[in-house]
Scaffold this active site. Structure first.
Site, mmCIF file in Angstrom:
data_model
loop_
_atom_site.group_PDB
_atom_site.id
_atom_site.type_symbol
_atom_site.label_atom_id
_atom_site.label_comp_id
_atom_site.label_asym_id
_atom_site.label_seq_id
_atom_site.Cartn_x
_atom_site.Cartn_y
_atom_site.Cartn_z
ATOM 1 N N TRP A 102 0.828 -1.213 0.000
ATOM 2 C CA TRP A 102 0.000 0.000 0.000
ATOM 3 C C TRP A 102 0.856 1.255 0.000
ATOM 4 O O TRP A 102 0.555 2.201 -0.719
ATOM 5 C CB TRP A 102 -0.978 -0.005 1.167
ATOM 6 C CG TRP A 102 -1.975 -1.121 1.060
ATOM 7 C CD1 TRP A 102 -2.143 -2.162 1.932
ATOM 8 C CD2 TRP A 102 -2.939 -1.338 0.001
ATOM 9 N NE1 TRP A 102 -3.140 -2.999 1.487
ATOM 10 C CE2 TRP A 102 -3.641 -2.526 0.315
ATOM 11 C CE3 TRP A 102 -3.259 -0.651 -1.168
ATOM 12 C CZ2 TRP A 102 -4.658 -3.036 -0.496
ATOM 13 C CZ3 TRP A 102 -4.266 -1.154 -1.983
ATOM 14 C CH2 TRP A 102 -4.952 -2.329 -1.652
ATOM 15 N N ASP A 168 -1.547 6.939 6.231
ATOM 16 C CA ASP A 168 -2.602 6.013 5.803
ATOM 17 C C ASP A 168 -2.837 5.054 6.960
ATOM 18 O O ASP A 168 -1.988 4.221 7.255
ATOM 19 C CB ASP A 168 -2.131 5.273 4.537
ATOM 20 C CG ASP A 168 -3.090 4.152 4.123
ATOM 21 O OD1 ASP A 168 -4.149 3.992 4.757
ATOM 22 O OD2 ASP A 168 -2.759 3.436 3.155
ATOM 23 N N LYS A 192 -11.955 -1.560 6.718
ATOM 24 C CA LYS A 192 -11.098 -2.431 7.517
ATOM 25 C C LYS A 192 -11.483 -2.450 9.002
ATOM 26 O O LYS A 192 -11.271 -3.436 9.660
ATOM 27 C CB LYS A 192 -9.633 -2.019 7.366
ATOM 28 C CG LYS A 192 -9.157 -1.972 5.923
ATOM 29 C CD LYS A 192 -8.509 -3.262 5.472
ATOM 30 C CE LYS A 192 -8.320 -3.355 3.975
ATOM 31 N NZ LYS A 192 -7.524 -2.286 3.398
#
Ligand SMILES: *Cc1c(COP(=O)(O)O)cnc(C)c1O
Length: 355
Positions: A102, A168, A192
Site C-alpha cells: 500500500w 494512511d 477495515k
C-alpha cells in the site's frame, strides 16, 4: 445460521448489532417508512447522520480543535492521490517510508506528480519489518502507512515529524488511541475497521491545506470538501450510516481504551500460540508485528491439508495469506471476539496433537 469466525482482511466483520440495526434501516429508517438507501442525502435525517458520524470520529479519537473530519468516496487509493495533490508543491518532494504494497502504491502517486523520495524501505526482506528512519528536516511532507495489512507489520509508535505528517491508517484506525495532534492528515478506507466499503475517512488539520500551489481537481481538493461539510457530491450514504453505528458501538463500550485492551488480548492469544507451537512460525519481525493482521506459516508444508481441514471444520473463514506472503493471515479487526481467536488457537493446538 451457524457462526462463521471471519478473519477476512477486508471488507471486515462488524458488530452483530450494527448489522442488525443497518438491516432495519434498509427497510425503514427511523420510522420514516423510507429506506436509508432511497433518502435524499440533503434530507435533515441524513444530514444528522453525517454530522453525528463526523463528530463521533472527533470524540472517539479525541481529535483536537483545528481539525475537520470528512467522509469521501474513492477508497484509500484515492487518498494516495489526495495526499499528493494537497501537500506536494510544484517543485517539492514528498518523503515516503516504504513498508509494503500500500505504501508502494501511495508513493507512485506522488511520483506521478513530480517529487518523491523513499527515505526508508523494508523491501529487501519482503517487507517483514518496519525500517528505522531519520525524521526528515526538509520536504513537503512525510508519508507513513501505520499498519501493513498484507505483510502483517505495524508501527508500534509513531513519532511526530518536523514537516507535515500524513498517515494512511486504513487498517488500524480506531484500533487504539492515536495522538491526532501530531498529524496534518490521516486517511483510512472504512472497510477495515469501521464500516462497509465505500467511504474513506479523512482527518485533516485545516491550516495545513492550501499550500501546494496546485490547481487541484475539485473532487481531490480537501478544502472544497470541507467547505461543503463533506457533501460536495452525493456521499456514500449507507457506508457512512453503518460507520456511524460502529462509532456509536465503540463509544458505548468504552471507546479506544476498551478496544485497545481487547485487541491486545486477541493478539497476545494468537502470537503466544504461534511462538509456542513448534509447527508454526510468524513471518514478521517480533517487535514490528501487527495486532490487526498477524501473518504466520507452517514450518512444514506437509501439514497444510490437515490444518486447512481443521479450521474449515471449525467454521473459520478468511485466513488464507496474501499471495505475496503465503501461509496464513488472521485479521482480527475490532469487532472480532476473543472467542473466535480461541477457536483458531484450538485448531493450531489440535494440529500439533495429531501431528
Ligand atoms: C486496504 C488498504 C488500502 C486500499 O484501500 P481502498 O479503500 O481499497 O482503496 C490502502 N491502504 C491500506 C493500508 C489498506 O489496508
Amino acid at each position: 445460521m451457524s457462526k462463521i469466525h471471519n478473519f477476512s482482511a477486508g471488507p471486515c466483520i462488524l458488530p452483530q448489532e450494527v448489522f442488525q440495526e443497518a438491516s432495519e434501516a434498509v427497510l425503514n429508517f427511523n420510522n420514516s417508512c423510507l429506506s436509508i438507501l432511497e433518502m435524499s442525502h440533503r434530507s435533515a435525517a441524513f444530514v444528522d447522520v453525517m454530522e453525528e458520524a463526523r463528530s463521533l470520529v472527533k470524540e472517539v479519537l479525541n481529535v483536537p480543535s483545528g481539525y475537520e473530519v470528512l467522509f469521501l468516496q474513492g477508497g484509500a487509493s484515492t487518498g494516495f492521490l489526495i495526499a499528493a495533490y494537497n501537500y506536494l508543491s510544484l517543485s517539492g518532494v514528498g518523503k515516503y517510508v516504504n513498508t509494503g504494497a500500500w505504501s508502494g502504491k501511495a508513493l507512485k502517486e506522488a511520483k506521478r506528480l513530480g517529487g518523491m523520495e523513499v527515505i526508508a524501505s523494508s523491501e529487501d526482506q519482503n517487507f517483514s519489518y518496519i525500517p528505522d528512519y531519520e525524521n526528515p528536516s526538509d520536504g513537503d511532507y512525510l508519508h507513513l502507512t501505520s499498519n501493513n495489512t498484507i505483510f502483517g507489520t505495524q508501527f508500534q509508535e509513531i513519532k511526530g515529524a518536523n514537516i507535515p505528517l500524513i498517515c494512511d491508517m486504513s487498517s488500524d484506525i480506531f484500533s487504539k488511541e492515536v495522538n491526532v495532534g501530531q498529524y496534518d492528515l490521516i486517511y483510512a478506507g472504512a472497510q477495515k475497521n469501521l464500516g462497509p466499503a465505500g467511504a474513506t475517512v479523512y482527518i485533516v488539520k485545516t491550516d495545513s491545506l492550501g499550500k501546494s500551489g496546485r490547481d487541484i481537481p475539485a473532487m481531490l481538493d480537501l478544502n472544497v470538501h470541507i467547505s461543503k461539510d463533506s457533501m460536495f457530491n452525493t456521499p456514500p450514504v449507507f457506508s457512512i450510516y453503518v460507520s456511524m453505528l460502529t462509532l456509536r458501538w465503540m463509544k458505548k463500550n468504552g471507546g479506544m481504551n476498551w478496544i485497545a485492551d481487547r485487541n491486545q488480548r486477541k493478539s497476545d492469544l494468537l502470537y503466544n500460540e504461534v511462538e509456542r507451537n513448534p509447527l508454526f512460525k510468524g513471518t514478521a519481525r517480533k517487535q514490528d508485528r501487527s495486532k490487526m493482521n498477524p501473518t504466520f506459516v507452517l514450518n512444514d508444508e506437509s501439514h497444510t491439508e490437515a490444518f486447512n481441514k481443521l479450521w474449515n471444520d471449525a467454521n473459520i473463514s478468511g485466513i488464507k495469506g496474501h499471495r505475496s506472503v503465503g501461509g496464513y493471515r488472521a485479521s482480527m479487526y475490532n469487532a472480532m471476539d476473543v472467542d473466535s481467536v480461541q477457536v483458531l488457537v484450538d485448531c493450531m493446538k489440535e494440529l500439533e496433537n495429531k501431528a
